[in-house]
Design an enzyme around this catalytic site. Structure first.
Site, PDB file in Angstrom:
ATOM      1  N   TRP A 131     -53.788   6.476  -1.525  1.00 10.77           N
ATOM      2  CA  TRP A 131     -52.423   5.955  -1.599  1.00 10.77           C
ATOM      3  C   TRP A 131     -51.822   5.726  -0.234  1.00 10.77           C
ATOM      4  O   TRP A 131     -51.169   4.707   0.002  1.00 10.77           O
ATOM      5  CB  TRP A 131     -51.535   6.849  -2.458  1.00 10.77           C
ATOM      6  CG  TRP A 131     -51.889   6.781  -3.913  1.00 10.77           C
ATOM      7  CD1 TRP A 131     -52.252   7.832  -4.710  1.00 10.77           C
ATOM      8  CD2 TRP A 131     -51.941   5.615  -4.750  1.00 10.77           C
ATOM      9  NE1 TRP A 131     -52.521   7.376  -5.986  1.00 10.77           N
ATOM     10  CE2 TRP A 131     -52.343   6.032  -6.038  1.00 10.77           C
ATOM     11  CE3 TRP A 131     -51.700   4.258  -4.540  1.00 10.77           C
ATOM     12  CZ2 TRP A 131     -52.497   5.143  -7.112  1.00 10.77           C
ATOM     13  CZ3 TRP A 131     -51.852   3.377  -5.612  1.00 10.77           C
ATOM     14  CH2 TRP A 131     -52.242   3.816  -6.862  1.00 10.77           C
TER      15      TRP A 131
ATOM     16  N   ASP B  71     -43.930   9.109   0.315  1.00 11.42           N
ATOM     17  CA  ASP B  71     -44.264   8.678  -1.041  1.00 11.42           C
ATOM     18  C   ASP B  71     -44.472   9.953  -1.849  1.00 11.42           C
ATOM     19  O   ASP B  71     -45.456  10.656  -1.674  1.00 11.42           O
ATOM     20  CB  ASP B  71     -45.538   7.822  -1.017  1.00 11.42           C
ATOM     21  CG  ASP B  71     -46.011   7.436  -2.416  1.00 11.42           C
ATOM     22  OD1 ASP B  71     -45.377   7.833  -3.420  1.00 11.42           O
ATOM     23  OD2 ASP B  71     -47.037   6.715  -2.497  1.00 11.42           O
TER      24      ASP B  71
ATOM     25  N   LYS C 111     -45.009   9.653 -13.300  1.00  9.48           N
ATOM     26  CA  LYS C 111     -45.830  10.858 -13.231  1.00  9.48           C
ATOM     27  C   LYS C 111     -45.035  12.093 -13.649  1.00  9.48           C
ATOM     28  O   LYS C 111     -45.427  12.794 -14.548  1.00  9.48           O
ATOM     29  CB  LYS C 111     -46.419  11.015 -11.840  1.00  9.48           C
ATOM     30  CG  LYS C 111     -47.673  10.160 -11.668  1.00  9.48           C
ATOM     31  CD  LYS C 111     -47.591   9.098 -10.670  1.00  9.48           C
ATOM     32  CE  LYS C 111     -48.746   8.127 -10.763  1.00  9.48           C
ATOM     33  NZ  LYS C 111     -48.906   7.339  -9.564  1.00  9.48           N
TER      34      LYS C 111
HETATM   35  C1  LIG Z   1     -49.299   6.334  -8.850  1.00 15.78           C
HETATM   36  C2  LIG Z   1     -49.048   6.294  -7.385  1.00 15.78           C
HETATM   37  C3  LIG Z   1     -48.770   5.104  -6.712  1.00 15.78           C
HETATM   38  C4  LIG Z   1     -48.740   3.772  -7.423  1.00 15.78           C
HETATM   39  O1  LIG Z   1     -47.542   3.628  -8.025  1.00 15.78           O
HETATM   40  P1  LIG Z   1     -47.130   2.330  -8.862  1.00 15.78           P
HETATM   41  O2  LIG Z   1     -45.950   2.830  -9.602  1.00 15.78           O
HETATM   42  O3  LIG Z   1     -48.285   1.971  -9.733  1.00 15.78           O
HETATM   43  O4  LIG Z   1     -46.805   1.249  -7.899  1.00 15.78           O
HETATM   44  C5  LIG Z   1     -48.510   5.165  -5.363  1.00 15.78           C
HETATM   45  N1  LIG Z   1     -48.523   6.331  -4.704  1.00 15.78           N
HETATM   46  C6  LIG Z   1     -48.809   7.496  -5.309  1.00 15.78           C
HETATM   47  C7  LIG Z   1     -48.807   8.768  -4.528  1.00 15.78           C
HETATM   48  C8  LIG Z   1     -49.074   7.516  -6.671  1.00 15.78           C
HETATM   49  O5  LIG Z   1     -49.358   8.678  -7.286  1.00 15.78           O
END
Ligand SMILES: *Cc1c(COP(=O)(O)O)cnc(C)c1O
Length: 360
Positions: A102, A172, A196
């Site tokens: 990510w 993030d 999540k």
């Molecule tokens: C799931 C995830 C993403 C992707 O997110 P989207 O909502 O599909 O754009 C990005 N970063 C992390 C840490 C994630 O767990």
């Protein structure tokens, strides 16, 4: 009706009581004669729903008053572009800490808008550890320092907040937000998709310090300009209304459980149970360095990947689903977000032991 123990990495399990409440309110939200999906986002009912969600989120995070809480769309991948567009603020480059899939994606996307300096990378360790803070080659002129607080695919989590001095820290937190207390004041900006730990896909949270707003690149789409979104109370355009409603119910549920401190206890206990069982066995192995192990996404392997299919099939027969690891890393991954009960983890541990015996 039978509900499984859902170990999906996302979209992921939600608290059952939240789903029940949503079902009960589906056709008629509290005497309004309408479902939430059918309401105008500017009407009195939805205005109340959104305001309550925002104030609950502020309370849970104990976010200081000089932080804006924005309800956006596009997910974390869109934020990978929206962040540099808004946060470069006339500076030449930003620092990125590369800890896996990510954060690598975040850095790649940011290169389209400005300079990217990979200040530290876990690539050398095969992304099994977060590079020690002392090794980071930070640029004091950087617009911001970007980290991924929890690498959902690799199963690595920061168990510290890195000190990056005066440069704003951007995180993030898609897969760890609301899983533990966080000192918002140590960050310039926090973002994450909701699917999540918070609610349905379609909602993206952004928590940003006010003084960083107002310097977006001219190419920034208006709907993704944080200043515009903030000035319009996240209603410059139609927000993902139903997702905000469900998120509000989840915030309420977290509060009723005792808030983020209680969530952390619950999540630490679940992770300890599962890692403990994996560590106690010579059959299973865990790739990630102990001090960086994620409490949210536990990655592990069987001794031979030819056993994976039988392991997953037996798990499914016991109501333990979505345990297959991400295709990039293989193996298994059990995601233990807030809504996963301890009983689900215990059932997985029982299956781990049983499967090992049949193979041993
Ligand atoms: C799931 C995830 C993403 C992707 O997110 P989207 O909502 O599909 O754009 C990005 N970063 C992390 C840490 C994630 O767990």
């Amino acid at each position: 009706m039978t509900r499984v123990h859902n170990f999906s990495a996302g979209p992921a399990a939600l608290p059952e009581s939240v789903l029940q409440q949503a079902a009960a309110e589906m056709l008629d939200w509290r005497g309004s004669g309408m479902g939430v999906m059918e309401m105008s986002h500017r009407g009195p009912q939805f205005t109340q729903i959104a305001a309550e969600a925002e104030s609950l989120l502020r309370e849970l995070l104990q976010a200081p008053p000089n932080y804006k809480l924005l309800f956006m769309q596009g997910g974390a991948l869109a934020e990978n572009a929206i962040v540099p567009m808004n946060m470069l603020r006339g500076r030449a480059s930003a620092d990125y800490i590369d800890t896996g899939e990510w954060s690598k994606k975040s850095a790649q996307e940011a290169r389209r808008y400005g300079g990217v300096n990979i200040a530290a990378s876990g690539a050398g360790s095969g992304y099994t550890a977060i590079p020690a803070r002392e090794t980071w080659q930070l640029d004091p002129q950087a617009a911001y320092v970007h980290i991924c607080s929890n690498e959902t695919i690799g199963g690595l989590e920061y168990h510290f907040t890195p000190d990056v001095g005066e440069v704003p820290l951007v995180a993030d937190m898609s897969s760890s937000i609301l899983s533990r207390p966080v000192d918002v004041s140590k960050y310039g900006l926090i973002y994450g998709g909701a699917q999540k730990n918070i609610g349905p896909a379609g909602l993206t949270l952004v928590i940003v310090r006010e003084d960083l707003l107002g310097q977006a690149l001219p190419c920034t789409p208006t709907a993704f300009n944080y200043q515009v979104v903030a000035d319009n109370g996240s209603m410059y355009n139609t927000p993902p209304t139903y997702a905000i409603y469900i998120a509000g119910l989840v915030f309420n549920w977290i509060k009723a459980q005792g808030g983020l401190a209680a969530m952390e206890q619950h999540n630490a206990a679940k992770a300890a149970l599962l890692y403990g069982a994996l560590d106690a066995s010579d059959f299973y192995s865990t790739p990630v360095a102990r001090e960086c192990r994620s409490r949210m996404n536990v990655t592990f392997r069987l001794p031979d990947e030819r056993l994976d299919a039988a392991f997953l099939k037996g798990a499914e027969a016991r109501g333990l689903v979505q345990l297959k690891g991400h295709r990039v890393v293989g193996g298994m991954r059990a995601s233990l977000y807030n809504a996963m009960p301890l009983a689900g983890v215990q059932a997985l541990v029982d299956w781990l032991r049983e499967f090992e015996k049949t193979q041993g």
